[in-house]
Design a protein around this motif. Structure first.
Motif, PDB file in Angstrom:
ATOM      1  N   ASP A  68      67.529   7.891 -10.306  1.00 39.11           N
ATOM      2  CA  ASP A  68      68.735   7.133 -10.653  1.00 39.11           C
ATOM      3  C   ASP A  68      69.973   8.017 -10.794  1.00 39.11           C
ATOM      4  O   ASP A  68      71.086   7.510 -10.763  1.00 39.11           O
ATOM      5  N   THR A  69      69.764   9.317 -10.936  1.00 34.34           N
ATOM      6  CA  THR A  69      70.918  10.204 -11.112  1.00 34.34           C
ATOM      7  C   THR A  69      71.075  11.197  -9.966  1.00 34.34           C
ATOM      8  O   THR A  69      72.056  11.924  -9.928  1.00 34.34           O
ATOM      9  N   ALA A  70      70.126  11.227  -9.044  1.00 35.39           N
ATOM     10  CA  ALA A  70      70.192  12.169  -7.919  1.00 35.39           C
ATOM     11  C   ALA A  70      71.392  11.852  -7.030  1.00 35.39           C
ATOM     12  O   ALA A  70      71.605  10.710  -6.643  1.00 35.39           O
ATOM     13  N   ARG A  71      72.148  12.885  -6.720  1.00 33.32           N
ATOM     14  CA  ARG A  71      73.290  12.764  -5.819  1.00 33.32           C
ATOM     15  C   ARG A  71      73.084  13.765  -4.697  1.00 33.32           C
ATOM     16  O   ARG A  71      72.567  14.851  -4.910  1.00 33.32           O
ATOM     17  N   GLY A  72      73.515  13.414  -3.513  1.00 33.13           N
ATOM     18  CA  GLY A  72      73.387  14.327  -2.390  1.00 33.13           C
ATOM     19  C   GLY A  72      72.045  14.162  -1.693  1.00 33.13           C
ATOM     20  O   GLY A  72      71.324  13.189  -1.916  1.00 33.13           O
ATOM     21  N   PRO A  73      71.699  15.126  -0.853  1.00 33.50           N
ATOM     22  CA  PRO A  73      70.478  15.033  -0.048  1.00 33.50           C
ATOM     23  C   PRO A  73      69.226  14.995  -0.921  1.00 33.50           C
ATOM     24  O   PRO A  73      69.114  15.747  -1.890  1.00 33.50           O
ATOM     25  N   ILE A  74      68.314  14.114  -0.575  1.00 36.51           N
ATOM     26  CA  ILE A  74      67.040  14.018  -1.276  1.00 36.51           C
ATOM     27  C   ILE A  74      65.902  14.052  -0.277  1.00 36.51           C
ATOM     28  O   ILE A  74      66.113  13.810   0.917  1.00 36.51           O
ATOM     29  N   ARG A  75      64.725  14.350  -0.766  1.00 36.52           N
ATOM     30  CA  ARG A  75      63.494  14.284   0.020  1.00 36.52           C
ATOM     31  C   ARG A  75      62.526  13.383  -0.744  1.00 36.52           C
ATOM     32  O   ARG A  75      62.642  13.240  -1.975  1.00 36.52           O
ATOM     33  N   ILE A  76      61.595  12.802  -0.022  1.00 35.63           N
ATOM     34  CA  ILE A  76      60.598  11.906  -0.613  1.00 35.63           C
ATOM     35  C   ILE A  76      59.222  12.497  -0.323  1.00 35.63           C
ATOM     36  O   ILE A  76      58.954  12.928   0.792  1.00 35.63           O
ATOM     37  N   ARG A  77      58.362  12.521  -1.346  1.00 36.66           N
ATOM     38  CA  ARG A  77      56.993  12.993  -1.144  1.00 36.66           C
ATOM     39  C   ARG A  77      56.024  12.149  -1.949  1.00 36.66           C
ATOM     40  O   ARG A  77      56.420  11.486  -2.918  1.00 36.66           O
ATOM     41  N   ARG A  78      54.768  12.200  -1.560  1.00 35.66           N
ATOM     42  CA  ARG A  78      53.729  11.514  -2.314  1.00 35.66           C
ATOM     43  C   ARG A  78      53.605  12.149  -3.687  1.00 35.66           C
ATOM     44  O   ARG A  78      53.881  13.332  -3.857  1.00 35.66           O
ATOM     45  N   VAL A  79      53.176  11.371  -4.665  1.00 37.30           N
ATOM     46  CA  VAL A  79      52.972  11.892  -6.012  1.00 37.30           C
ATOM     47  C   VAL A  79      51.823  12.890  -5.969  1.00 37.30           C
ATOM     48  O   VAL A  79      50.785  12.636  -5.367  1.00 37.30           O
ATOM     49  N   HIS A  80      52.030  14.029  -6.590  1.00 36.03           N
ATOM     50  CA  HIS A  80      50.986  15.071  -6.640  1.00 36.03           C
ATOM     51  C   HIS A  80      50.120  14.896  -7.857  1.00 36.03           C
ATOM     52  O   HIS A  80      50.497  14.499  -8.881  1.00 36.03           O
TER      53      HIS A  80
END
Length: 80
Positions: A68-80
């Motif tokens: 909810d607070t991330a700004r800019g480029p993000i990546r998505i991954r499976r939960v570890h």
């Protein structure tokens, strides 16, 4: 199927096919190869829903961040 559902499914499919992370644009391109830029915010929203469901994490520079607070480029991954 709604665009939101298509984006969530695309995220899940892409992550299942890869060992690492994906960009929201990967899911947007899968759903709409020509108009993917219009789906960037909906793709990020789909990722946030999957975070809330406990299925994925959103990262920046390799660190898990609050979606909810991330700004800019993000990546998505499976939960570890």
């Amino acid at each position: 199927m709604s665009v939101d559902s298509e984006l969530e499914a695309a995220i899940e499919e892409l992550l299942a096919a890869r060992s690492g992370t994906i960009c929201p644009s990967d899911a947007a391109r899968r759903v709409s190869p020509t108009d993917w830029r219009d789906l960037m915010e909906p793709a990020r929203a789909a990722a946030r829903r999957l975070v809330a469901a406990g299925q994925v994490e959103i990262t920046q520079k390799g660190e898990v961040v609050d979606p909810d607070t991330a700004r800019g480029p993000i990546r998505i991954r499976r939960v570890h």
